[in-house]
Write an enzyme that holds these catalytic residues in place. Structure first.
Site, short mmCIF file in Angstrom:
data_model
loop_
_atom_site.label_atom_id
_atom_site.label_comp_id
_atom_site.label_asym_id
_atom_site.label_seq_id
_atom_site.Cartn_x
_atom_site.Cartn_y
_atom_site.Cartn_z
N THR A 148 -5.35 12.22 6.63
CA THR A 148 -3.95 12.38 7.06
C THR A 148 -3.81 13.64 7.91
O THR A 148 -3.21 13.59 9.00
CB THR A 148 -3.02 12.43 5.84
N SER A 165 -7.56 4.65 4.38
CA SER A 165 -7.49 3.89 3.13
C SER A 165 -7.87 2.43 3.40
O SER A 165 -8.54 1.79 2.58
CB SER A 165 -6.07 3.92 2.54
N LYS A 176 4.91 1.97 8.45
CA LYS A 176 3.70 2.72 8.84
C LYS A 176 2.49 1.79 8.95
O LYS A 176 1.74 1.85 9.92
CB LYS A 176 3.44 3.82 7.79
N ASN A 186 -2.87 18.95 0.54
CA ASN A 186 -3.87 18.16 1.25
C ASN A 186 -3.53 18.08 2.75
O ASN A 186 -4.31 18.51 3.60
CB ASN A 186 -3.92 16.76 0.60
N LYS A 218 0.87 -1.19 0.00
CA LYS A 218 0.00 0.00 0.00
C LYS A 218 0.89 1.22 0.00
O LYS A 218 1.88 1.28 0.73
CB LYS A 218 -0.85 -0.03 1.28
N LYS A 249 4.99 1.94 -3.11
CA LYS A 249 4.91 3.35 -3.51
C LYS A 249 5.10 3.42 -5.01
O LYS A 249 5.71 2.53 -5.61
CB LYS A 249 6.02 4.16 -2.84
P1 NAD Z 1 0.16 17.92 -1.94
O1 NAD Z 1 0.74 17.79 -3.29
O2 NAD Z 1 -1.31 18.01 -1.77
O3 NAD Z 1 0.79 19.20 -1.20
C1 NAD Z 1 2.18 19.43 -1.09
C2 NAD Z 1 2.35 20.86 -0.60
O4 NAD Z 1 3.72 21.10 -0.29
C3 NAD Z 1 1.96 21.89 -1.66
O5 NAD Z 1 1.31 22.98 -1.02
C4 NAD Z 1 3.32 22.35 -2.21
O6 NAD Z 1 3.26 23.63 -2.78
C5 NAD Z 1 4.12 22.32 -0.92
N1 NAD Z 1 5.56 22.30 -1.07
C6 NAD Z 1 6.33 21.55 -1.89
N2 NAD Z 1 7.64 21.84 -1.69
C7 NAD Z 1 7.67 22.78 -0.72
C8 NAD Z 1 8.72 23.47 -0.04
N3 NAD Z 1 9.99 23.25 -0.35
N4 NAD Z 1 8.39 24.37 0.91
C9 NAD Z 1 7.10 24.60 1.25
N5 NAD Z 1 6.07 23.97 0.66
C10 NAD Z 1 6.36 23.08 -0.30
O7 NAD Z 1 0.77 16.70 -1.11
P2 NAD Z 1 0.20 16.04 0.21
O8 NAD Z 1 -0.63 14.88 -0.17
O9 NAD Z 1 -0.34 17.09 1.11
O10 NAD Z 1 1.54 15.43 0.83
C11 NAD Z 1 2.42 16.24 1.60
C12 NAD Z 1 3.38 15.33 2.35
O11 NAD Z 1 2.63 14.44 3.19
C13 NAD Z 1 4.25 14.44 1.47
O12 NAD Z 1 5.50 14.27 2.09
C14 NAD Z 1 3.49 13.12 1.47
O13 NAD Z 1 4.34 12.02 1.20
C15 NAD Z 1 2.99 13.10 2.89
N6 NAD Z 1 1.83 12.23 3.11
C16 NAD Z 1 0.68 12.42 2.39
C17 NAD Z 1 -0.42 11.60 2.66
C18 NAD Z 1 -1.75 11.80 1.98
O14 NAD Z 1 -2.71 11.13 2.36
N7 NAD Z 1 -1.87 12.69 1.01
C19 NAD Z 1 -0.32 10.58 3.61
C20 NAD Z 1 0.87 10.44 4.34
C21 NAD Z 1 1.93 11.29 4.08
#
Ligand code: NAD
Length: 420
Positions: free
Chosen positions: A194, A353, A96, A225, A72, A108
């Site tokens: 999340t 999920s 995780k 997100n 996953k 992934k």
């Molecule tokens: P997303 O694409 O919705 O948002 C990413 C955000 O980070 C955007 O606002 C982008 O502009 C910003 N960003 C990118 N580089 C940056 C920087 N250098 N400085 C400041 N802001 C920056 O992605 P997401 O789904 O919110 O995921 C964010 C993190 O959380 C990732 O590391 C992802 O692996 C982790 N994550 C996401 C989920 C999920 O359910 N979406 C679950 C677990 C972990």
């Protein structure tokens, strides 16, 4: 010596540390099995985009370990994502899932493309091209993708549609992908899971220390997100957001930011670019501004040996995967800054999920209230496991979380046996 550590170096270092903590419990040959991904695949996608030309993109799928169940993990779309990054993220997913207690292994995917440079049509074509090319890897019992940085629930809907279309059915039997729109078998509350989980972890950890969020100053890096939902949930729980950033801009105001305006701008424009609702600040300085809780929710390796000595937060809640390097971890620990580790803090997404997966398998429907209730219970339960282990053994929460997670995977491997 390399100038900077990669996500994979960090993931391997975290595992090496956990293996040391497990000591003789895991023999060296089994430890190698835990360290080594089961399968790493590089794919070439060559869709014809709306300009009429064939464009070539690389994509990766990594299945790190499936001892506990099907792999996953989300699909990251980024111009800089590498096979090693995807390997590191798959590995983190193994721990995780094992920690949050869902019967999944770690996987992934990565698509090397910049979502900001694609029109909505071209992104849809690219996602469908990925699905067609990766079809043999995606299956409820093999690898079940979800959204990650650069992908979202709309994209997951296209994946479900592409697979059911190719099978010749109206829908899929079983859950091939999670994080879908609710109307296509998604679960209410998955998109927020999340970020909500991050806020629940913060509240629970503060409670265990005899504190609460009332008036606590919060900085959130990343306003996608995870970051935007965590900011909302932390404010709803009594905190004050004083700093936020995304890839384009950063804002800070010690008196508190107008969160509703920021959320509205991001919803309308897809980012904070062009937003004038708050005083801007240089990106690099945001993480070092005074606050009680810092939530890195963007990307990996943001808190490093270079800035860790200047971080003023008292608690760091890792919304992102791998935002803190092992060197920064040591510095923060010495300075008494507590870190809620990613495999616990952002595990709410994969937990919900799993609810989506079971809901679809059983053709049931859950309400958002049920989802939130179960998320709250699970986050509290796993925070208790990690923090009790940390207290008993005098370890950091990361060490305790990794110990519990790796031990679970090891137990599953042992239960399966080693032959042939
Ligand atoms: P997303 O694409 O919705 O948002 C990413 C955000 O980070 C955007 O606002 C982008 O502009 C910003 N960003 C990118 N580089 C940056 C920087 N250098 N400085 C400041 N802001 C920056 O992605 P997401 O789904 O919110 O995921 C964010 C993190 O959380 C990732 O590391 C992802 O692996 C982790 N994550 C996401 C989920 C999920 O359910 N979406 C679950 C677990 C972990």
């Amino acid at each position: 010596m390399k100038a900077s550590l990669s996500l994979l170096d960090n993931a391997q270092a975290n595992l090496a540390r956990a293996l040391t903590l497990l000591g003789r419990e895991i023999p060296a040959d089994w430890a190698t099995k835990l360290r080594t991904p089961k399968e790493r695949t590089e794919l070439r996608l060559s869709p014809q985009l709306r300009d009429g030309r064939i464009h070539t993109f690389r994509a990766y799928i990594v299945k790190h370990n499936d001892a506990l169940g099907p792999c996953k993990g989300g699909i990251r779309m980024s111009p800089t994502v590498t096979l090693d990054d995807v390997t590191a993220l798959a590995m983190e997913m193994t721990w995780k899932c094992a920690l949050i207690g869902v019967p999944f292994g770690g996987g992934k995917a990565g698509i090397v493309a910049d979502p900001a440079q694609l029109t909505a049509d071209d992104k849809q074509i690219l996602i469908r091209s990925f699905t067609r090319t990766a079809h043999r890897h995606i299956h409820p019992l093999v690898y079940v993708p979800a959204p990650d940085m650069g992908t979202n629930e709309t994209d997951m809907g296209y994946i479900k549609d592409a697979i059911s279309y190719s099978l010749g059915y109206a829908t899929t039997q079983g859950s091939y992908v999670t994080g879908k729109p609710v109307i296509l078998g998604g679960i209410p509350g998955r998109r927020e899971a999340t970020g909500r989980g991050v806020a629940l972890a913060v509240v629970e950890v503060l409670r265990r220390h005899g504190h609460n969020l009332a008036g606590a100053q919060i900085i959130v890096q990343g306003f996608g997100n995870v970051g935007s939902v965590a900011a909302r949930a932390l404010v709803d729980a009594g905190g004050v957001v004083v700093g936020v950033s995304d890839a384009h801009t950063a804002f800070y105001d010690a008196r508190g930011l107008p969160l509703d305006d920021l959320l509205r701008h991001a919803a309308q424009h897809g980012s904070l670019k062009g937003c004038r609702a708050a005083p801007p600040i240089a990106h690099a300085r945001l993480l070092e501004k005074p606050c009680d809780v810092l939530v890195p929710a963007a990307t990996g390796n943001q808190i490093t040996g270079a800035n860790a000595p200047r971080i003023k937060a008292r608690l760091i809640a890792e919304g992102a995967n791998g935002p803190t390097t092992p060197e920064a971890d040591r510095i923060l620990q010495r300075r008494g800054v507590e870190v809620i580790p990613d495999i616990l803090c952002n595990a709410g997404g994969v937990f919900v999920s799993y609810l989506e997966y079971t809901q679809e398998t059983q053709a049931e429907q859950m309400t958002e209230q049920e989802v939130i209730y179960r998320l709250e219970q699970r986050m509290r339960d796993r925070c208790a496991l990690v923090y009790e282990t940390a207290r008993e053994r005098r370890w950091s929460p990361r060490d305790a979380a990794m110990y519990c997670a790796v031990k679970n995977v090891w137990r599953a491997l042992q239960a399966r046996g080693a032959l042939p």
